[in-house]
Design a protein around this motif. Structure first.
Motif, PDB file in Angstrom:
ATOM      1  N   SER A  78       0.833  -1.198   0.000  1.00 45.50           N
ATOM      2  CA  SER A  78       0.000   0.000   0.000  1.00 45.50           C
ATOM      3  C   SER A  78       0.874   1.256   0.000  1.00 45.50           C
ATOM      4  CB  SER A  78      -0.919   0.014   1.231  1.00 45.50           C
ATOM      5  OG  SER A  78      -0.165  -0.194   2.414  1.00 45.50           O
ATOM      6  N   VAL A  79       0.367   2.297  -0.635  1.00 41.53           N
ATOM      7  CA  VAL A  79       1.004   3.616  -0.652  1.00 41.53           C
ATOM      8  C   VAL A  79      -0.024   4.625  -0.157  1.00 41.53           C
ATOM      9  CG1 VAL A  79       2.095   5.406  -2.059  1.00 41.53           C
ATOM     10  CG2 VAL A  79       2.491   2.986  -2.588  1.00 41.53           C
ATOM     11  N   TYR A  80       0.397   5.468   0.767  1.00 44.59           N
ATOM     12  CA  TYR A  80      -0.493   6.447   1.378  1.00 44.59           C
ATOM     13  C   TYR A  80      -0.001   7.868   1.116  1.00 44.59           C
ATOM     14  CZ  TYR A  80      -2.549   2.828   4.438  1.00 44.59           C
ATOM     15  OH  TYR A  80      -3.184   1.712   4.945  1.00 44.59           O
ATOM     16  N   LEU A  81      -0.926   8.790   1.166  1.00 41.59           N
ATOM     17  CA  LEU A  81      -0.626  10.191   1.436  1.00 41.59           C
ATOM     18  C   LEU A  81      -1.142  10.485   2.836  1.00 41.59           C
ATOM     19  CD1 LEU A  81      -1.553  12.066  -1.872  1.00 41.59           C
ATOM     20  CD2 LEU A  81       0.729  11.689  -0.939  1.00 41.59           C
ATOM     21  N   PHE A  82      -0.255  10.944   3.714  1.00 34.96           N
ATOM     22  CA  PHE A  82      -0.642  11.302   5.070  1.00 34.96           C
ATOM     23  C   PHE A  82      -0.551  12.812   5.243  1.00 34.96           C
ATOM     24  CE2 PHE A  82       0.228   6.844   6.099  1.00 34.96           C
ATOM     25  CZ  PHE A  82      -0.837   6.577   6.946  1.00 34.96           C
ATOM     26  N   VAL A  83      -1.583  13.379   5.871  1.00 35.88           N
ATOM     27  CA  VAL A  83      -1.607  14.793   6.230  1.00 35.88           C
ATOM     28  C   VAL A  83      -1.501  14.882   7.744  1.00 35.88           C
ATOM     29  CG1 VAL A  83      -2.876  16.967   6.078  1.00 35.88           C
ATOM     30  CG2 VAL A  83      -3.175  15.216   4.296  1.00 35.88           C
ATOM     31  N   ASN A  84      -0.446  15.529   8.240  1.00 41.66           N
ATOM     32  CA  ASN A  84      -0.309  15.845   9.660  1.00 41.66           C
ATOM     33  C   ASN A  84      -0.496  17.343   9.830  1.00 41.66           C
ATOM     34  OD1 ASN A  84       1.928  13.343   9.535  1.00 41.66           O
ATOM     35  ND2 ASN A  84       0.618  13.373  11.343  1.00 41.66           N
ATOM     36  N   PHE A  85      -1.270  17.732  10.822  1.00 35.20           N
ATOM     37  CA  PHE A  85      -1.472  19.167  11.022  1.00 35.20           C
ATOM     38  C   PHE A  85      -1.797  19.459  12.482  1.00 35.20           C
ATOM     39  CE2 PHE A  85      -5.479  17.249   9.864  1.00 35.20           C
ATOM     40  CZ  PHE A  85      -6.425  17.867  10.670  1.00 35.20           C
ATOM     41  N   ASP A  86      -1.523  20.685  12.868  1.00 32.76           N
ATOM     42  CA  ASP A  86      -1.762  21.124  14.233  1.00 32.76           C
ATOM     43  C   ASP A  86      -3.236  21.519  14.392  1.00 32.76           C
ATOM     44  OD1 ASP A  86      -1.842  23.289  16.465  1.00 32.76           O
ATOM     45  OD2 ASP A  86       0.095  22.310  16.727  1.00 32.76           O
TER      46      ASP A  86
END
Length: 288
Positions: A78-86
């Motif tokens: 699997s390949v993901y795009l992850f968004v991390n944010f405050d």
């Protein structure tokens, strides 16, 4: 295992592509909120004692309390795009956008399935965020913030229509208090004097009570917020002015140059001088 997130941009948002290991790794938590989007392949996503199968178009929502880890299918990684944010990004705009992330882990369904209206609308927004941060065209930070807000509106609407999801778990009093806290801190933008006592006085709380409130709702300590805020202000001054680094250090609230250099390198990855060299003020006015 708790991970500390270092944001690579002048707003607290990261978007990165990642392929999980085919062997299950230790679960972790982090102080950021997270949206995960599978773009290809197969695998499994673990949240505490919950397990979800993963395929292209599946979305996953993670707050700052729940342990989690993704795992790839050995034959079709699997390949993901992850968004991390405050979370402060949402609170500064509309605190209701935080509601889907204010969940009880044992009852929450983290999965937004592929093919659902929410997935079809949110996946292109995440892909656009990743592209904006990769190419860094004029106005890209504003574009990324706008895209993130649109994605979180989609998530809010998805869970508002899901049976059993209690969007009112973050009580109205807590929401108002969070909004007041963020508004107060935003008004002090550019001021090195950001103290827990000032915030506690503004909220009508004791400093220890304000510290617990901030930690529980934001996922990280108030002093870490202050450090990140001061570093953000210093980055802005380093890139936009030719003022001496020592002046910037003290005006942004740091008590010593040694502390400033150590924390700046820890959070930004380069020294203040290196950052200035990479973002010279002449670049801003090169066409004048």
């Amino acid at each position: 295992m708790r991970l500390h997130i270092r944001y690579d941009h002048d707003i607290p948002v990261n978007v990165f592509r990642w392929t999980p290991s085919p062997v299950k790794q230790p679960l972790h938590v982090h102080e950021s909120l997270e949206i995960g989007c599978c773009v290809s392949g197969r695998g499994t996503f673990y949240f505490g004692n919950k397990t979800y199968g993963v395929g292209p178009g599946d979305l996953f929502i993670v707050n700052h309390q729940e342990e989690h880890i993704a795992e790839s299918d050995p034959d079709d990684p699997s390949v993901y795009l992850f968004v991390n944010f405050d979370p402060s990004l949402l609170l500064a705009e509309d605190e209701s956008l935080l509601l889907p992330f204010a969940y009880s882990p044992e009852r929450f369904q983290n999965h937004i399935p592929a093919g659902s209206p929410a997935s079809r609308s949110i996946v292109p927004l995440i892909e656009a965020m990743h592209e904006e941060l990769q190419h860094k065209r004029e106005g890209y930070l504003t574009a990324v913030k706008s895209l993130l807000l649109q994605a979180c509106v989609g998530i809010l609407r998805h869970f508002a229509g899901s049976p059993g999801h209690r969007l009112r778990r973050l009580e109205s009093g807590t929401r108002r208090k969070l909004g007041r806290a963020v508004a107060f801190l935003e008004r002090r933008d550019g001021s090195g004097d950001i103290g827990l006592k000032q915030l506690a006085d503004h909220l009508g709380m004791t400093p220890s009570g304000a510290a617990r409130f901030w930690k529980q709702t934001m996922g990280y300590g108030f002093h870490r917020y202050v450090t990140l805020r001061r570093i953000r202000d210093a980055k802005r001054e380093l890139a936009a002015t030719d003022r001496p680094i020592a002046d910037i250090c003290f005006d942004c609230g740091f008590q010593s140059l040694a502390t400033f250099y150590r924390l700046f390198k820890e959070h930004v990855g380069v020294t203040p001088q290196q950052y200035r060299n990479e973002h010279p003020v002449s670049d801003i006015f090169e066409n004048e």
